[in-house]
Design a protein around this motif. Sequence first.
Motif, short mmCIF file in Angstrom:
data_model
loop_
_atom_site.label_atom_id
_atom_site.label_comp_id
_atom_site.label_asym_id
_atom_site.label_seq_id
_atom_site.Cartn_x
_atom_site.Cartn_y
_atom_site.Cartn_z
N MET A 1 0.84 -1.17 0.00
CA MET A 1 0.00 0.00 0.00
C MET A 1 0.89 1.24 0.00
O MET A 1 1.72 1.41 0.88
CB MET A 1 -0.89 -0.03 1.24
N ARG A 2 0.74 2.09 -1.00
CA ARG A 2 1.57 3.27 -1.15
C ARG A 2 0.81 4.56 -0.87
O ARG A 2 1.34 5.65 -1.05
CB ARG A 2 2.14 3.33 -2.57
N GLU A 3 -0.43 4.44 -0.47
CA GLU A 3 -1.28 5.61 -0.29
C GLU A 3 -1.04 6.30 1.05
O GLU A 3 -0.89 5.64 2.07
CB GLU A 3 -2.76 5.22 -0.40
N THR A 4 -1.04 7.61 1.01
CA THR A 4 -0.96 8.41 2.23
C THR A 4 -2.36 8.47 2.84
O THR A 4 -3.36 8.19 2.16
CB THR A 4 -0.48 9.83 1.92
N PRO A 5 -2.48 8.87 4.10
CA PRO A 5 -3.81 9.05 4.70
C PRO A 5 -4.67 10.02 3.89
O PRO A 5 -5.87 9.79 3.71
CB PRO A 5 -3.51 9.59 6.10
N LEU A 41 -9.59 -1.54 -0.92
CA LEU A 41 -9.30 -1.55 -2.34
C LEU A 41 -7.79 -1.49 -2.59
O LEU A 41 -7.27 -2.23 -3.43
CB LEU A 41 -10.00 -0.38 -3.04
N THR A 42 -7.09 -0.65 -1.85
CA THR A 42 -5.64 -0.54 -2.06
C THR A 42 -4.91 -1.80 -1.63
O THR A 42 -3.81 -2.08 -2.13
CB THR A 42 -5.06 0.68 -1.33
N GLY A 69 -2.36 -2.15 -15.74
CA GLY A 69 -2.74 -1.12 -14.79
C GLY A 69 -2.02 -1.32 -13.47
O GLY A 69 -1.82 -2.45 -13.01
N HIS A 70 -1.61 -0.23 -12.87
CA HIS A 70 -0.98 -0.24 -11.55
C HIS A 70 -1.75 0.77 -10.70
O HIS A 70 -1.83 1.95 -11.06
CB HIS A 70 0.50 0.15 -11.66
N PHE A 71 -2.32 0.32 -9.60
CA PHE A 71 -3.10 1.18 -8.73
C PHE A 71 -2.18 1.70 -7.63
O PHE A 71 -1.80 0.97 -6.72
CB PHE A 71 -4.29 0.42 -8.13
N LEU A 72 -1.81 2.96 -7.77
CA LEU A 72 -0.85 3.59 -6.86
C LEU A 72 -1.40 4.95 -6.44
O LEU A 72 -1.95 5.68 -7.27
CB LEU A 72 0.50 3.79 -7.56
N PRO A 129 9.51 10.84 -11.73
CA PRO A 129 10.72 10.14 -11.25
C PRO A 129 10.40 8.99 -10.29
O PRO A 129 10.96 7.89 -10.42
CB PRO A 129 11.53 11.24 -10.57
N GLU A 130 9.50 9.20 -9.35
CA GLU A 130 9.11 8.12 -8.42
C GLU A 130 8.44 6.98 -9.17
O GLU A 130 8.72 5.80 -8.92
CB GLU A 130 8.17 8.67 -7.34
N LEU A 131 7.54 7.32 -10.09
CA LEU A 131 6.83 6.29 -10.83
C LEU A 131 7.75 5.54 -11.78
O LEU A 131 7.64 4.32 -11.91
CB LEU A 131 5.65 6.91 -11.58
N LEU A 132 8.66 6.24 -12.41
CA LEU A 132 9.63 5.58 -13.29
C LEU A 132 10.45 4.57 -12.51
O LEU A 132 10.67 3.44 -12.98
CB LEU A 132 10.54 6.61 -13.96
N ALA A 133 10.87 4.93 -11.31
CA ALA A 133 11.62 3.98 -10.46
C ALA A 133 10.76 2.75 -10.16
O ALA A 133 11.25 1.62 -10.21
CB ALA A 133 12.07 4.66 -9.18
N TYR A 134 9.47 2.97 -9.86
CA TYR A 134 8.56 1.85 -9.59
C TYR A 134 8.44 0.96 -10.83
O TYR A 134 8.56 -0.27 -10.74
CB TYR A 134 7.18 2.38 -9.18
N PHE A 135 8.20 1.57 -12.02
CA PHE A 135 8.02 0.78 -13.24
C PHE A 135 9.30 0.03 -13.62
O PHE A 135 9.24 -1.11 -14.05
CB PHE A 135 7.55 1.67 -14.41
N LYS A 136 10.46 0.66 -13.47
CA LYS A 136 11.72 -0.02 -13.77
C LYS A 136 11.93 -1.19 -12.82
O LYS A 136 12.42 -2.25 -13.23
CB LYS A 136 12.90 0.95 -13.69
#
Length: 173
Positions: A1-5, A41-42, A69-72, A129-136
Motif C-alpha cells: 500500500m503506497r497511499e498516504t492518509p 481496495l488498495t 494497470g498499476h493502482f498507486l 521520477p518516483e513512478l519511473l523507479a517503480y516501473f523499472k
Amino acid sequence: MRETPEELRRLQELLDTSLTRSTGHLRSIIRTDRTLTAEQLTRVLTGMCTLALSTVTAKGEPRISGADGHFLHGTWYFGTARTAAKARHLAARPAASAAHMRGEELGVFTHGDAVTLNPESGEPDPAWPELLAYFKDFYGEDAFRWDEEVVFYRLDPHWMTVFAPDAAGLGVA
C-alpha cells in the motif's frame, strides 16, 4: 500500500460520491455491503492489474484495448507504446474509462482524464521520477527504452465504483 492518509481520504470520498451519484440500477447491484472501502481496495489492487481501457476516436467512436494497470496513490497508472492508437486518442481526447474485473469477485470501474506523465517534449509530471523507479523495478531496468518507446499515464478519476460481493473472499474483510 503506497497511499498516504490524505490519498485514502480522497479515494474514499470519490468512491462514496460516485456511488451516490449513480443510477438506481447500479446502486441496486453495488450496495454498501457489496463494495470495498478505499483502504480495502488498495490492499486488493497490488502489482499489475489488467485493465480494459476505453478511449475515443476522432469520429467519437469508442475503442477498447488492454493495458497493464498499476493502482498507486489511489488511482490507476498505465502505459503503452508511443505509436499505439490509444496514445494518439489520449493525446487528442484525454477522456478514458478503465475496468478491472476478476470474475464475479471484483469489478473496479473508473471514468476520468488521462494525464501524460512523460511527454515526448516538455516537462514530465512531477511524480514521474518516483513512478519511473517503480516501473523499472516492476518491469526491469532494461525492459524498454523508457524515454523513447513508452508513454505512461495517470487516470485522474472523476467517478469510480467497486463491486465486491465478498470482501472476505478477497482477503480484506
